[in-house]
Design a protein around this motif. Structure first.
Motif, PDB file in Angstrom:
ATOM      1  N   TYR A 175       6.391  11.763  -4.129  1.00 22.19           N
ATOM      2  CA  TYR A 175       6.953  10.515  -3.606  1.00 22.19           C
ATOM      3  C   TYR A 175       7.703  10.779  -2.293  1.00 22.19           C
ATOM      4  N   ASP A 180       5.058   6.497   3.620  1.00 21.99           N
ATOM      5  CA  ASP A 180       5.229   5.151   3.061  1.00 21.99           C
ATOM      6  C   ASP A 180       4.596   5.166   1.680  1.00 21.99           C
ATOM      7  N   PRO A 181       5.396   5.407   0.637  1.00 27.25           N
ATOM      8  CA  PRO A 181       4.832   5.552  -0.722  1.00 27.25           C
ATOM      9  C   PRO A 181       4.149   4.276  -1.231  1.00 27.25           C
ATOM     10  N   TYR A 182       4.370   3.170  -0.566  1.00 28.27           N
ATOM     11  CA  TYR A 182       3.793   1.909  -1.027  1.00 28.27           C
ATOM     12  C   TYR A 182       2.452   1.623  -0.376  1.00 28.27           C
ATOM     13  N   SER A 183       2.112   2.432   0.637  1.00 31.48           N
ATOM     14  CA  SER A 183       0.807   2.229   1.266  1.00 31.48           C
ATOM     15  C   SER A 183      -0.165   3.342   0.861  1.00 31.48           C
ATOM     16  N   GLY A 184       0.373   4.396   0.223  1.00 25.40           N
ATOM     17  CA  GLY A 184      -0.484   5.485  -0.228  1.00 25.40           C
ATOM     18  C   GLY A 184      -0.762   6.521   0.852  1.00 25.40           C
TER      19      GLY A 184
END
Length: 185
Positions: A175, A180-184
């Motif tokens: 993580y 950007d952990p939300y975009s992969g």
């Protein structure tokens, strides 16, 4: 009597260094020569090894002469061994006959730390390896302190300790490595 390995022409005088430990003392430079058989007999008589302790401020600074020394008993070169454990001096050991030279106040500094009963360990490969590892750790710690500053270094150490014990350590590290952990990505 043997001659002093530092002063060369000065004869060493017999000196009871501890109960049941004979050393050979130089009146000029204050150094002490301890023969291996005398040290081993003292260790056997002395009994258990004392726990290491922090240095006191009352012990005089050791005079660590940097010159090459010759064994007063057998004439071989004395090899230098780092003491480590927060000390900044070396002991001079003869690998041929096993004797050890202590420059002025080195025995006192070791005794102050309860390391005087571990001289036979100081000259081992494992002790010397640990001294080098500790020096390396100190170098890296100084580097990281300079890079991060005291407060950030303490915080990153706290986080690192927390992460190392966490059951989801690998997931948390993944993580952190993703921008950007939300975009992969």
């Amino acid at each position: 009597m043997p001659n002093c390995p530092v002063c060369k022409e000065i004869h060493l005088l017999t000196n009871p260094l501890e109960d049941n430990l004979i050393a050979y003392h130089c009146l000029q430079c204050g150094g002490q020569w301890i023969r291996q058989k005398d040290y081993q007999a003292w260790l056997t008589h002395k009994g258990s090894i004392l726990p290491e302790k922090a240095p006191s401020e009352t012990v005089p600074e050791p005079l660590n002469t940097k010159q090459i020394k010759i064994c007063p008993d057998c004439g071989h070169l004395l090899l230098k061994y780092q003491v480590g454990k927060g000390t900044d001096f070396t002991l001079d050991h003869c690998s041929h006959c096993g004797g050890v030279w202590f420059d002025k106040n080195e025995w006192l500094a070791l005794k102050d730390r309860n390391l005087h009963d571990e001289v036979d360990k100081i000259i081992t490969d494992i002790w010397q390896k640990n001294v080098r590892l500790e020096a390396s750790r100190q170098t890296f710690q100084t580097f990281y302190l300079q890079q991060f500053g005291q407060a950030d270094y303490e915080e990153i150490q706290r986080i690192k300790a927390w992460l190392s014990q966490h059951p989801k350590r690998d997931a948390l590290l993944n993580y952190l490595q993703i921008k950007d952990p939300y975009s992969g990505t």
